[in-house]
Design a protein around this motif. Sequence first.
Motif, short mmCIF file in Angstrom:
data_model
loop_
_atom_site.label_atom_id
_atom_site.label_comp_id
_atom_site.label_asym_id
_atom_site.label_seq_id
_atom_site.Cartn_x
_atom_site.Cartn_y
_atom_site.Cartn_z
N MET A 1 0.89 -1.14 0.02
CA MET A 1 0.13 -0.02 0.11
C MET A 1 0.82 1.19 0.17
N LYS A 2 0.63 2.26 -1.03
CA LYS A 2 1.64 3.33 -0.87
C LYS A 2 0.70 4.36 -0.30
N SER A 3 1.43 5.35 0.36
CA SER A 3 1.08 6.42 1.03
C SER A 3 0.97 7.82 0.22
N ASP A 4 -0.08 8.50 -0.09
CA ASP A 4 -0.01 9.70 -0.72
C ASP A 4 0.27 11.00 -0.03
N ALA A 5 0.56 10.68 1.32
CA ALA A 5 1.21 11.99 2.01
C ALA A 5 2.80 12.29 1.39
N ALA A 6 2.87 13.63 1.56
CA ALA A 6 4.14 14.25 1.02
C ALA A 6 5.21 13.75 2.10
N PRO A 7 6.26 13.62 1.58
CA PRO A 7 7.65 13.51 2.60
C PRO A 7 7.89 14.69 3.67
N TYR A 8 8.31 14.46 4.69
CA TYR A 8 8.49 15.27 5.81
C TYR A 8 9.38 16.36 5.18
N GLN A 9 9.29 17.70 5.25
CA GLN A 9 10.43 18.59 5.01
C GLN A 9 10.73 19.32 6.24
N ALA A 10 11.85 19.59 6.73
CA ALA A 10 12.02 20.43 7.86
C ALA A 10 11.99 22.09 7.50
N LYS A 11 11.14 22.61 8.13
CA LYS A 11 11.14 24.13 7.92
C LYS A 11 12.34 24.94 7.98
N SER A 12 12.49 25.72 7.25
CA SER A 12 13.87 26.62 7.09
C SER A 12 13.53 27.89 7.90
N HIS A 13 13.94 28.13 9.06
CA HIS A 13 13.75 29.26 9.93
C HIS A 13 14.81 30.33 9.50
N GLU A 14 14.45 31.48 9.24
CA GLU A 14 15.58 32.50 9.06
C GLU A 14 15.47 33.43 10.14
N ILE A 15 16.94 33.61 10.50
CA ILE A 15 17.01 34.24 11.85
C ILE A 15 17.36 35.56 11.58
N CYS A 16 16.85 36.65 12.16
CA CYS A 16 17.06 38.13 11.63
C CYS A 16 17.08 38.81 13.20
N VAL A 17 17.65 40.04 12.94
CA VAL A 17 17.57 41.25 14.07
C VAL A 17 16.55 41.91 13.82
N TYR A 18 15.70 42.58 14.78
CA TYR A 18 14.65 43.10 14.96
C TYR A 18 14.72 44.24 15.89
N GLU A 19 14.29 45.34 15.78
CA GLU A 19 14.11 46.47 16.62
C GLU A 19 12.69 46.73 16.68
N CYS A 20 12.25 46.59 18.17
CA CYS A 20 11.01 46.54 18.55
C CYS A 20 10.79 47.82 19.33
N GLU A 21 9.67 48.54 19.22
CA GLU A 21 9.32 49.51 19.89
C GLU A 21 7.87 49.41 20.36
N ILE A 22 7.72 49.77 21.71
CA ILE A 22 6.24 49.48 22.21
C ILE A 22 5.90 50.79 23.14
N HIS A 23 4.86 51.42 22.66
CA HIS A 23 4.19 52.44 23.56
C HIS A 23 3.14 52.10 24.22
N LEU A 24 3.07 52.14 25.44
CA LEU A 24 1.76 52.03 26.02
C LEU A 24 1.45 52.96 27.16
N LYS A 25 0.33 53.37 27.04
CA LYS A 25 -0.40 54.22 27.92
C LYS A 25 -1.50 53.90 28.57
N PHE A 26 -1.52 53.74 30.00
CA PHE A 26 -2.62 53.36 30.88
C PHE A 26 -2.70 53.79 32.19
N ARG A 27 -4.02 53.79 32.61
CA ARG A 27 -4.10 54.32 33.98
C ARG A 27 -4.30 53.04 34.87
N LEU A 28 -3.58 53.09 36.05
CA LEU A 28 -3.53 52.04 37.04
C LEU A 28 -4.10 52.47 38.41
N VAL A 29 -4.86 51.95 39.07
CA VAL A 29 -5.19 52.22 40.47
C VAL A 29 -4.44 51.38 41.26
#
Length: 103
Positions: A1-29
């Motif tokens: 019996m043959k399997s129709d499933a595609a062979p497993y392929q490892a995902k290629s992860h591209e590693i990059c440098v990101y600059e992240c900026e978060i501005h939060l404004k909230f009121r707190l008791v």
Amino acid sequence: MKSDAAPYQAKSHEICVYECEIHLKFRLVEEKCALFGDRDELLEFLIEAFTTGSDEYMEPLETQIKVEEVPDLDASVQMRRLLMRLRNSSELTKSPSSLPKEK
């Protein structure tokens, strides 16, 4: 019996440098004395309050998030070393949360 499933392929992860900026404004008791620790404690306290979500003690007013990829050379020497190790690692087929952490 043959399997129709595609062979497993490892995902290629591209590693990059990101600059992240978060501005939060909230009121707190909160008690006055809780907000007069050192800067790192205060930041941790405020982020925890914000991530807990809206309730009767916290009211979000504004949230802005900006993320952009930056050239590798803009990163610190330590980050560039980590970047090279990650790019050369056989661990890249695993999820990013399972990648080794630098000490």
